[in-house]
Enzyme design. Sequence first.
Site, short mmCIF file in Angstrom:
data_model
loop_
_atom_site.label_atom_id
_atom_site.label_comp_id
_atom_site.label_asym_id
_atom_site.label_seq_id
_atom_site.Cartn_x
_atom_site.Cartn_y
_atom_site.Cartn_z
N TYR A 102 0.79 -1.23 0.00
CA TYR A 102 0.00 0.00 0.00
C TYR A 102 0.83 1.29 0.00
O TYR A 102 0.48 2.24 -0.71
CB TYR A 102 -1.02 -0.02 1.15
N GLU A 144 -8.75 -6.97 4.46
CA GLU A 144 -7.97 -8.06 3.88
C GLU A 144 -7.31 -8.92 4.95
O GLU A 144 -7.18 -10.14 4.79
CB GLU A 144 -6.93 -7.50 2.91
#
Length: 410
Positions: A102, A144
């Site tokens: 990310y 997630e």
Amino acid sequence: MATETKTGLDQVTKDIIKSTVPVLREHGTDITKRFYERLFETHPELKNVFNQTNQRKGDQPKALANTVYAAALHIDQLEEILPVVKQIAEKHRSLNIKAEHYPIVGENLLLAMKEVLGDAATDEILQAWERAYGVIADVFISVEKEMYEEVENKPGGWVDFRDFEVVRKEKESDVITSFYLRPADGGEVASYQPGQYITVKAEMENEPYNQLRQYSLSWAPGNDMYRISVKREDPMGEFPAGKVSTYLHEKVEEGSILPISAPAGDFVLDQLDERPLVLISGGVGLTPMMSMLETVIDKQPEREVIYIHASRNERVHAMKARVQEITEEHANVTAYTVYDEPADPIACDKTGHLDRAWLEEVLPTNQAAFYFCGPKGFMRACYQYLKQLNVADNDIHYEVFGPSEDITAS
């Protein structure tokens, strides 16, 4: 899942983000296209993760642009986009996207914004987006994380890729072949819901990067192996033949090993619903429909089922014999076939394309659960016809091949 979506952003930051909505509507795809170019320049190893065919077609940049736009639009209430977050998170989990990816994405996305928007991307705007991206990324990471833990802890479950042996390869039509996959380690397989998919990692000779592709599981859960049914993607216009589908059809044989990720996806059959079920597929979109059909005749043997399949002709129609067998053995199942260019006109129930008038003729009710899958143009048509037939929004379920795209625009 109990994931919270509190933004933790001050009102000034939210206002700045919302002020960029018109810019993102106009320039979003340009930004995300440049983002992917930057990402692969600085981190070429991520080409092992992203579908390069979708990059060439422009599907992936458009999908990301839609997500960024939705996040900006709903920055006050990110819970509004939680269904989209969960859908994307399912794909991320199947591709083994991790928290450490990310920051890389955030850095390149902000730089792409600056490059595309120029002076319009002020320091104030970029700083606001940096804070907002951090919050949005935390939502994805949290969702997630729960998904990884859930799949790892279920019987037969695993994280990352696991080797499976092709124990059977069966030609279903001129363009579709099925592959039966059993764990190479001899262990059990994780259960799944009808409609879910697995990700196959294709490790091909003379290719600089591995290729990941997602394929729906094409039969009911409960077996000691998985089955995927893959269409060979031949050259079309400016686009070359599909690398992975060609590899599977021509190079992978019984005894070959394929690394795959555990089943994923949120396009699944609601088995608590006892109302009539309508399944509509186009081409290889029949794969999740077959899993749903095989499941419902086993688990809900009294439920009325209408299955409509459309394809170019009988030569490319896979699993027709199996559907016919099911209709002969189960009085609650009715099947219809639509061929665009049949070699034999009596081989199908309708020649040409699906249309609203014909659907209205064969469907017993609009008070049913509708599931459909196929090429994007087919999906758009199905959606519009069902809306014209006054089917309720929450009774319309669909899955788009490749990156999610809005098929609801008239």
